[in-house]
Motif scaffolding. Structure first.
Motif, mmCIF file in Angstrom:
data_model
loop_
_atom_site.group_PDB
_atom_site.id
_atom_site.type_symbol
_atom_site.label_atom_id
_atom_site.label_comp_id
_atom_site.label_asym_id
_atom_site.label_seq_id
_atom_site.Cartn_x
_atom_site.Cartn_y
_atom_site.Cartn_z
ATOM 1 N N ALA A 35 0.496 3.021 4.633
ATOM 2 C CA ALA A 35 0.633 3.159 2.984
ATOM 3 C C ALA A 35 -1.157 3.170 2.708
ATOM 4 N N ARG A 36 -1.092 4.041 1.758
ATOM 5 C CA ARG A 36 -2.845 4.099 1.295
ATOM 6 C C ARG A 36 -2.931 3.227 -0.003
ATOM 7 N N SER A 37 -1.901 2.253 -0.409
ATOM 8 C CA SER A 37 -2.156 1.387 -1.740
ATOM 9 C C SER A 37 -1.242 0.481 -1.606
ATOM 10 N N GLY A 38 -1.583 -0.583 -2.518
ATOM 11 C CA GLY A 38 -0.495 -1.503 -2.582
ATOM 12 C C GLY A 38 0.777 -1.032 -3.197
ATOM 13 N N ALA A 39 0.878 -0.227 -4.159
ATOM 14 C CA ALA A 39 2.001 0.385 -5.030
ATOM 15 C C ALA A 39 2.789 0.904 -3.683
ATOM 16 N N GLN A 40 1.966 2.082 -2.991
ATOM 17 C CA GLN A 40 2.836 2.618 -2.083
ATOM 18 C C GLN A 40 3.595 1.719 -0.857
ATOM 19 N N ALA A 41 3.051 0.509 -0.613
ATOM 20 C CA ALA A 41 3.213 -0.424 0.333
ATOM 21 C C ALA A 41 4.676 -0.903 -0.105
ATOM 22 N N LEU A 42 4.642 -1.396 -1.368
ATOM 23 C CA LEU A 42 5.728 -2.011 -1.948
ATOM 24 C C LEU A 42 7.043 -1.173 -1.863
ATOM 25 N N GLU A 43 6.622 0.180 -2.167
ATOM 26 C CA GLU A 43 7.805 1.122 -2.228
ATOM 27 C C GLU A 43 8.449 1.389 -0.523
ATOM 28 N N ILE A 44 7.478 1.120 0.425
ATOM 29 C CA ILE A 44 7.684 1.258 1.814
ATOM 30 C C ILE A 44 8.807 0.076 2.185
ATOM 31 N N LEU A 45 8.199 -0.996 1.718
ATOM 32 C CA LEU A 45 9.058 -2.206 1.912
ATOM 33 C C LEU A 45 10.176 -2.364 1.349
ATOM 34 N N GLU A 46 10.568 -1.507 0.398
ATOM 35 C CA GLU A 46 11.946 -1.568 -0.206
ATOM 36 C C GLU A 46 12.842 -0.731 0.423
ATOM 37 N N GLN A 47 12.358 0.019 1.156
ATOM 38 C CA GLN A 47 13.142 0.986 2.023
ATOM 39 C C GLN A 47 13.260 0.763 3.554
ATOM 40 N N HIS A 48 12.374 -0.192 4.124
ATOM 41 C CA HIS A 48 12.425 -0.667 5.435
ATOM 42 C C HIS A 48 12.320 -1.923 5.488
ATOM 43 N N ASP A 49 12.802 -2.406 6.997
ATOM 44 C CA ASP A 49 12.708 -3.656 7.323
ATOM 45 C C ASP A 49 11.599 -3.852 8.319
ATOM 46 N N VAL A 50 10.519 -4.314 7.774
ATOM 47 C CA VAL A 50 9.325 -4.557 8.388
ATOM 48 C C VAL A 50 9.148 -6.027 9.043
ATOM 49 N N SER A 51 8.555 -5.899 10.355
ATOM 50 C CA SER A 51 8.428 -7.208 11.286
ATOM 51 C C SER A 51 6.977 -7.627 11.033
ATOM 52 N N LEU A 52 6.137 -6.866 10.720
ATOM 53 C CA LEU A 52 4.620 -7.265 10.545
ATOM 54 C C LEU A 52 3.753 -6.257 9.565
ATOM 55 N N ALA A 53 3.081 -6.977 8.468
ATOM 56 C CA ALA A 53 2.138 -6.310 7.815
ATOM 57 C C ALA A 53 0.943 -6.452 8.045
ATOM 58 N N LEU A 54 -0.078 -5.273 8.359
ATOM 59 C CA LEU A 54 -1.416 -5.484 8.571
ATOM 60 C C LEU A 54 -2.023 -4.793 7.342
ATOM 61 N N ILE A 55 -2.749 -5.518 6.573
ATOM 62 C CA ILE A 55 -3.209 -5.228 5.427
ATOM 63 C C ILE A 55 -4.694 -5.560 5.031
ATOM 64 N N ASP A 56 -5.213 -4.402 4.575
ATOM 65 C CA ASP A 56 -6.675 -4.467 4.463
ATOM 66 C C ASP A 56 -6.779 -5.119 3.006
ATOM 67 N N VAL A 57 -7.993 -6.080 3.059
ATOM 68 C CA VAL A 57 -8.277 -6.909 1.802
ATOM 69 C C VAL A 57 -8.764 -6.147 0.579
ATOM 70 N N GLN A 58 -9.962 -5.223 1.025
ATOM 71 C CA GLN A 58 -10.417 -4.590 -0.112
ATOM 72 C C GLN A 58 -9.732 -3.325 -0.174
ATOM 73 N N MET A 59 -9.192 -3.277 -1.347
ATOM 74 C CA MET A 59 -8.495 -2.109 -1.853
ATOM 75 C C MET A 59 -8.659 -1.957 -3.382
ATOM 76 N N PRO A 60 -8.709 -0.661 -3.898
ATOM 77 C CA PRO A 60 -8.721 -0.331 -5.240
ATOM 78 C C PRO A 60 -7.434 -0.696 -6.182
ATOM 79 N N ASN A 61 -7.420 -1.078 -7.534
ATOM 80 C CA ASN A 61 -6.237 -1.173 -8.254
ATOM 81 C C ASN A 61 -5.332 -2.418 -7.859
ATOM 82 N N MET A 62 -5.000 -2.542 -6.470
ATOM 83 C CA MET A 62 -4.509 -3.811 -6.137
ATOM 84 C C MET A 62 -4.906 -4.147 -4.799
#
Length: 560
Positions: A35-62
């Motif tokens: 995912a290239r953004s927090g909003a896109q990540a939330l969409e993916i999480l609604e569609q898939h069961d994920v065992s781990l999320a690796l998230i960059d802290v510094q992102m625009p908007n969210m």
């Protein structure tokens, strides 16, 4: 869970960082979602069961912290482990902020590949274990669901012994659990296939269409597929239905049109067995729902067909039993009417032609023969009574008219009636009532019949010079009657069977139909009592039975 492979979510607004993470995790057996953004990540999480999320802290908007907080607020994603990736400072307040947002760990850039793989590997294993547990729980849930369905099926199938009702209940049980519609067919006695006994569907129009098709286009006995193949082989048949399949089995264009209107997708035909022979079929089909028959559905359908076969066999046995009972009752009606009348005539004629004052040997001999005729007719009449009583007991409609009687008069009357029979065999017949006046609630004639049958049985098996005793005494709110003899006794292995219908002592010649003691048991139980026997070979047999004590009369109420 969606899919069997563990999924990791990589969230970073920079493409080069995502490519780097892909390269670092290249040796880990997982599916990577990006995912290239927090909003896109939330969409993916609604569609898939994920065992781990690796998230960059510094992102625009969210930024990563906001994304983590939104994930924790959702029931679906609240338990997904999060590892933050950051190139920012290692200040404690930022680290604490990350943990407060829901992180399980922090990795600082530049990222060490070895550390990353090890940390990710732990969560991948945890994800695999969670998947295994989830699959096992789902298997248990499905097994429990199938068992509940089969338990309900057994309850429905056992709810009636009428064949048509049993089949109707079965047809409506399987829809929609196993198919979109169901049809049951049974073989006729001549081996031909009858019309559908039951057609069940959620759509009444489909039911009418199936019935119309079966009436106009019955299955062909020489068909290599379909119902007749299952009837011949006794094995299930599973069909994936395509338009080519319909074209091949259709008789004409109109038949093909009906088949197409059913929108068939798959069909499963199973045999219904009775004593090892195929006697019918149950056909399941899927249509608009688009369902298919997997191994689970096939196994469940086969078990249901097995239970249905048992229910059908029981229903047919019940039907045959009912027919036999009706035949027996018709026979008994004939016996009771058509035999009693001539027997009555014989007994009356025998009484009128006997010579009351025989003067010579010839007259006495004639009287003896007349007496033989009278005794034989009386015995035949008693056998008819026994058969009628036995039939009434079997049907559960034996008539008992209870009134209050005293035990002493019943014992005395029995002695008076039976002493001549005992004396004729040189037996001593005595009786007594213990414990003073005993009043009981019973049908007088039936109790006299019970005692007469028991004493008659004792006379039969007690040698000359023996003794038979009738007693009555109170015990625990009941009156216990006892008939004891000094006869040959009953062996221990035979004693449990003496009240069985048609039972007779093996060492004796046949002197009846073996219903006497069975009738006695039925008469006693109709009074709400019980009966049992004790015996010692060579010393005799004692039979006890109980009857209810009559209720005490209500005390008179005096008014001042």
């Amino acid at each position: 869970m969606s899919g069997d492979r563990v999924k990791l979510l990589l969230v970073d607004d920079r493409e080069d960082n995502l490519l780097l993470l892909e390269a670092l995790l290249g040796g880990v057996d997982v599916d990577l979602l990006e995912a290239r953004s927090g909003a896109q990540a939330l969409e993916i999480l609604e569609q898939h069961d994920v065992s781990l999320a690796l998230i960059d802290v510094q992102m625009p908007n969210m930024d990563g912290f906001e994304l983590a907080e939104k994930m924790r607020a959702s029931q679906r994603t609240g338990q997904v482990p999060i590892i933050f990736l950051t190139a920012a400072s290692r200040e404690q307040h930022r680290v604490f902020r990350g943990y407060e947002a829901g992180a399980v760990d922090f990795l600082f850039k530049p990222i060490d590949a070895h550390i990353l793989r090890n940390k990710v590997g732990v969560f991948v294993e945890l994800g695999r274990h969670r998947q295994q547990v989830a699959h096992q729980l789902e298997a248990v849930r499905r097994a429990e669901d199938d068992l509940r369905f089969l338990a309900k099926a057994s309850e429905v199938l056992g709810g009636s012994l009428a064949l048509e009702e049993t089949l109707n209940d079965l047809g409506h049980l399987v829809v929609p659990r196993l198919g979109d519609w169901c049809a049951l067919s049974m073989l006729r006695p001549d081996g031909s296939l009858g019309e559908h006994v039951v057609v069940a569907s959620l759509d009444p129009a489909q039911e009418d269409l199936v019935r119309e098709m079966r009436k106009r286009y019955p299955p062909r006995p020489d068909s290599e597929s379909g119902i007749y193949r299952v009837l011949r082989t006794g094995k299930r048949l599973l069909l994936d239905v395509t338009d080519e399949t319909l074209t091949r089995i259709a008789t004409d264009a109109e038949h093909l049109g009906i088949l197409r209107r059913l929108h068939l997708k798959a069909a499963l035909i199973l045999p219904l067995m009775e004593r090892g022979k195929t006697v019918g079929t149950i056909s399941l089909a899927t249509s608009e729902s688009g369902r298919t028959f997997g191994q689970r559905e096939i196994d469940l359908a086969e078990e249901l067909a097995r239970r249905a076969s048992m229910a059908i066999e029981n229903a047919r046995l019940f039907e045959r039993t009912q027919n036999a009972v009706r035949t027996r009752d018709d026979l008994l009606a004939i016996v009771s009417h058509d035999l009693r009348n001539p027997l009555g005539t014989i007994m009356m004629a025998a009484s009128t032609i006997v010579d009351p004052k025989p003067v010579d040997h010839a007259a006495r001999e004639r009287n003896n023969r007349i007496e033989m005729i009278r005794r034989s007719a009386t015995r035949m009449n008693r056998l008819i009574d026994d058969l009628l009583d036995f039939a009434s007991i079997e049907r559960g409609n034996l008539r008992i008219e209870c009134q209050q009687h005293d035990a002493e008069s019943l014992v005395r009357e029995s002695l008076e009636a039976l002493k001549p029979l005992a004396a004729a065999k040189s037996l001593d017949l005595v009786g007594e009532t213990k414990g003073g006046e005993l009043r009981l609630s019973c049908d007088r004639e039936r109790v006299l019949q019970i005692v007469s049958n028991l004493v008659g049985n004792a006379i039969k098996f007690t040698p000359s010079g023996g003794r038979i005793t009738i007693t009555a005494e109170a015990s625990r709110g009941m009156v216990v009657f006892t008939v004891a003899d000094t006869g040959q006794g009953v062996p221990a292995e035979q004693l449990p069977h003496i009240f069985d219908r048609y039972w007779q002592a093996k060492q004796q010649g046949r002197t009846g139909v073996g219903l006497g003691l069975s009738i006695v048991k039925g008469l006693v139980e109709a009074h709400g009592g019980r009966i049992w026997a004790e015996s010692v070979v060579g010393r005799g047999t004692t039979i006890h039975f109980t009857l209810s004590v009559a209720p005490a009369p209500a005390a008179a109420v005096s008014h001042a």
